[in-house]
Design an enzyme around this catalytic site. Sequence first.
Site, short mmCIF file in Angstrom:
data_model
loop_
_atom_site.label_atom_id
_atom_site.label_comp_id
_atom_site.label_asym_id
_atom_site.label_seq_id
_atom_site.Cartn_x
_atom_site.Cartn_y
_atom_site.Cartn_z
N ARG A 1 -19.49 -35.87 8.18
CA ARG A 1 -19.63 -37.16 7.62
C ARG A 1 -19.17 -38.52 8.69
O ARG A 1 -18.20 -38.20 8.95
CB ARG A 1 -18.95 -37.20 6.26
CG ARG A 1 -19.29 -36.48 5.25
CD ARG A 1 -18.64 -36.36 4.09
NE ARG A 1 -17.82 -37.36 3.60
CZ ARG A 1 -17.01 -37.57 2.51
NH1 ARG A 1 -17.02 -36.17 1.83
NH2 ARG A 1 -16.30 -38.47 2.07
N ARG B 1 -8.74 -44.08 4.69
CA ARG B 1 -9.10 -43.63 3.50
C ARG B 1 -7.68 -43.09 2.77
O ARG B 1 -7.75 -43.35 1.62
CB ARG B 1 -10.15 -42.87 3.44
CG ARG B 1 -11.50 -43.16 3.76
CD ARG B 1 -12.52 -42.24 4.17
NE ARG B 1 -12.88 -41.29 3.41
CZ ARG B 1 -13.05 -40.00 3.77
NH1 ARG B 1 -13.52 -39.62 5.06
NH2 ARG B 1 -13.15 -38.86 2.67
N LYS C 1 -10.73 -30.88 -2.97
CA LYS C 1 -11.25 -31.05 -4.41
C LYS C 1 -12.80 -30.53 -4.47
O LYS C 1 -12.97 -29.60 -5.49
CB LYS C 1 -11.43 -32.62 -4.98
CG LYS C 1 -10.03 -33.11 -4.74
CD LYS C 1 -9.82 -34.39 -5.29
CE LYS C 1 -10.84 -35.50 -4.42
NZ LYS C 1 -10.36 -35.63 -2.78
N ARG D 1 -10.59 -43.35 -9.58
CA ARG D 1 -9.92 -43.59 -8.33
C ARG D 1 -8.94 -44.64 -8.52
O ARG D 1 -8.32 -45.10 -7.57
CB ARG D 1 -10.66 -43.63 -7.30
CG ARG D 1 -10.82 -42.75 -6.14
CD ARG D 1 -11.87 -42.78 -5.03
NE ARG D 1 -11.70 -42.35 -3.92
CZ ARG D 1 -12.57 -41.48 -3.62
NH1 ARG D 1 -13.63 -40.73 -4.62
NH2 ARG D 1 -12.55 -40.90 -2.37
N ARG E 1 -14.25 -30.93 9.02
CA ARG E 1 -15.52 -30.81 7.91
C ARG E 1 -16.58 -30.77 8.23
O ARG E 1 -16.96 -31.80 9.09
CB ARG E 1 -14.86 -31.86 6.84
CG ARG E 1 -15.84 -31.59 5.90
CD ARG E 1 -15.17 -32.26 4.35
NE ARG E 1 -15.28 -33.83 4.41
CZ ARG E 1 -14.67 -34.40 3.57
NH1 ARG E 1 -14.35 -33.81 2.46
NH2 ARG E 1 -14.29 -35.77 3.54
P1 ADP Z 1 -12.06 -33.20 -0.81
O1 ADP Z 1 -13.20 -33.08 -1.66
O2 ADP Z 1 -10.76 -33.29 -1.50
O3 ADP Z 1 -12.25 -34.47 0.10
P2 ADP Z 1 -12.99 -30.84 0.77
O4 ADP Z 1 -13.22 -29.64 -0.35
O5 ADP Z 1 -14.24 -31.50 1.16
O6 ADP Z 1 -12.02 -32.10 0.26
O7 ADP Z 1 -12.13 -30.04 2.01
C1 ADP Z 1 -11.95 -30.67 3.10
C2 ADP Z 1 -11.83 -29.92 4.25
O8 ADP Z 1 -10.95 -28.84 4.28
C3 ADP Z 1 -13.06 -28.89 4.32
O9 ADP Z 1 -13.40 -28.74 5.53
C4 ADP Z 1 -12.89 -27.67 3.64
O10 ADP Z 1 -13.68 -26.73 4.15
C5 ADP Z 1 -11.32 -27.47 4.07
N1 ADP Z 1 -10.47 -27.02 3.03
C6 ADP Z 1 -10.48 -27.08 1.75
N2 ADP Z 1 -9.53 -26.62 1.09
C7 ADP Z 1 -8.91 -25.92 2.08
C8 ADP Z 1 -7.63 -24.90 2.17
N3 ADP Z 1 -6.83 -24.72 1.19
N4 ADP Z 1 -7.16 -24.73 3.42
C9 ADP Z 1 -7.79 -25.08 4.26
N5 ADP Z 1 -8.96 -25.75 4.49
C10 ADP Z 1 -9.38 -26.18 3.50
P1 AMP Z 2 -15.49 -38.87 -1.34
O1 AMP Z 2 -16.83 -38.32 -1.24
O2 AMP Z 2 -14.92 -38.60 -2.52
O3 AMP Z 2 -14.49 -38.76 -0.01
O4 AMP Z 2 -15.62 -40.45 -1.41
C1 AMP Z 2 -16.51 -41.03 -0.08
C2 AMP Z 2 -16.35 -42.72 -0.32
O5 AMP Z 2 -17.10 -43.00 -1.50
C3 AMP Z 2 -14.96 -43.13 -0.68
O6 AMP Z 2 -14.11 -43.30 0.58
C4 AMP Z 2 -15.33 -44.55 -1.31
O7 AMP Z 2 -15.93 -45.37 -0.34
C5 AMP Z 2 -16.56 -44.05 -2.22
N1 AMP Z 2 -16.09 -43.71 -3.40
C6 AMP Z 2 -16.25 -42.37 -3.92
N2 AMP Z 2 -15.81 -42.32 -5.21
C7 AMP Z 2 -15.21 -43.56 -5.46
C8 AMP Z 2 -14.49 -44.32 -6.67
N3 AMP Z 2 -14.38 -43.50 -7.61
N4 AMP Z 2 -14.17 -45.43 -6.68
C9 AMP Z 2 -14.60 -46.23 -5.44
N5 AMP Z 2 -15.21 -45.79 -4.21
C10 AMP Z 2 -15.59 -44.64 -4.24
#
Ligand code: ADP
Ligand code: AMP
Length: 227
Positions: free
Chosen positions: A167, A178, A20, A95, A134
């Site tokens: 992270r 998660r 995302k 969420r 990541r």
């Molecule tokens: P989210 O925001 O949904 O948690 P991220 O955008 O942070 O996910 O992506 C998670 C990891 O996967 C990051 O390390 C990113 O570089 C990688 N990533 C994102 N999209 C793709 C894809 N289509 N193919 C391979 N790796 C990806």
């Molecule tokens: P994210 O960066 O989206 O992966 O979120 C990291 C963490 O933040 C999650 O695992 C939750 O603990 C908290 N969090 C983020 N967004 C929400 C939400 N909309 N509702 C509740 N917890 C959240």
Amino acid sequence: MASSHDPLYILLLGAPGVGKGTQAAFLTEKLGIPHVASGDLFRAAIANQTELGKLAKSYMDRGELVPDDVTIAMVMERLSQPDCAGGALLDGFPRTIEQAKALEKALAERGSRLALVLYIRAGEATLLERLGGRWTCRQCGAVYHERFNPPKQPGICDACGGELYQRPDDQPETQRRRIRVYLDQTAPLIEYFKERGLLVEIDGERDVESVRQAVEAALEPVLGGRV
Ligand code: ADP
Ligand code: AMP
């Protein structure tokens, strides 16, 4: 009929690690609306050592959701800031069904509504592979992957030269927690938004560029001549 001056609210829905934030980076530029990611707002609160940050950290470290009331108040406050007057690209919020209802109510009070929900889908093996590799920039939040999207120099952000870190909630045990929390509490939103005719499903298993193209195609009918 929506006009090109109406605020534009678009939601990115999908499991942790599906991509995302990666797609948001190009979308926010294309759409000219800010990227509002609840996880980023919580991480900023933690960095600033606020009371909200302390509370959020206790949930985030365990891979649990932060309670709805606190999360809703934080995101609504963000959406009321002037740079969100033209809408926002929401990522990681809502969420839960309760958060979705609060969002719809708040947008309706402004005479607005969600235009589209981009649901990016991938299987658990893909999610774990992505979360495990990541790396995020401490300074600007840019996201890398050690194999799929590596920075030019390990540990250093291409965009701003900031330090990259992994992270704490990307550790294997917390990753799995998660994903379970997502399946229990967030996945019901897929049906919820489908019933409202807002959901477009995107195959998130493919590479970043292919996902980007699918996202652009999904946006086409909503945007029309808008951007
Ligand atoms: P989210 O925001 O949904 O948690 P991220 O955008 O942070 O996910 O992506 C998670 C990891 O996967 C990051 O390390 C990113 O570089 C990688 N990533 C994102 N999209 C793709 C894809 N289509 N193919 C391979 N790796 C990806
Ligand atoms: P994210 O960066 O989206 O992966 O979120 C990291 C963490 O933040 C999650 O695992 C939750 O603990 C908290 N969090 C983020 N967004 C929400 C939400 N909309 N509702 C509740 N917890 C959240």
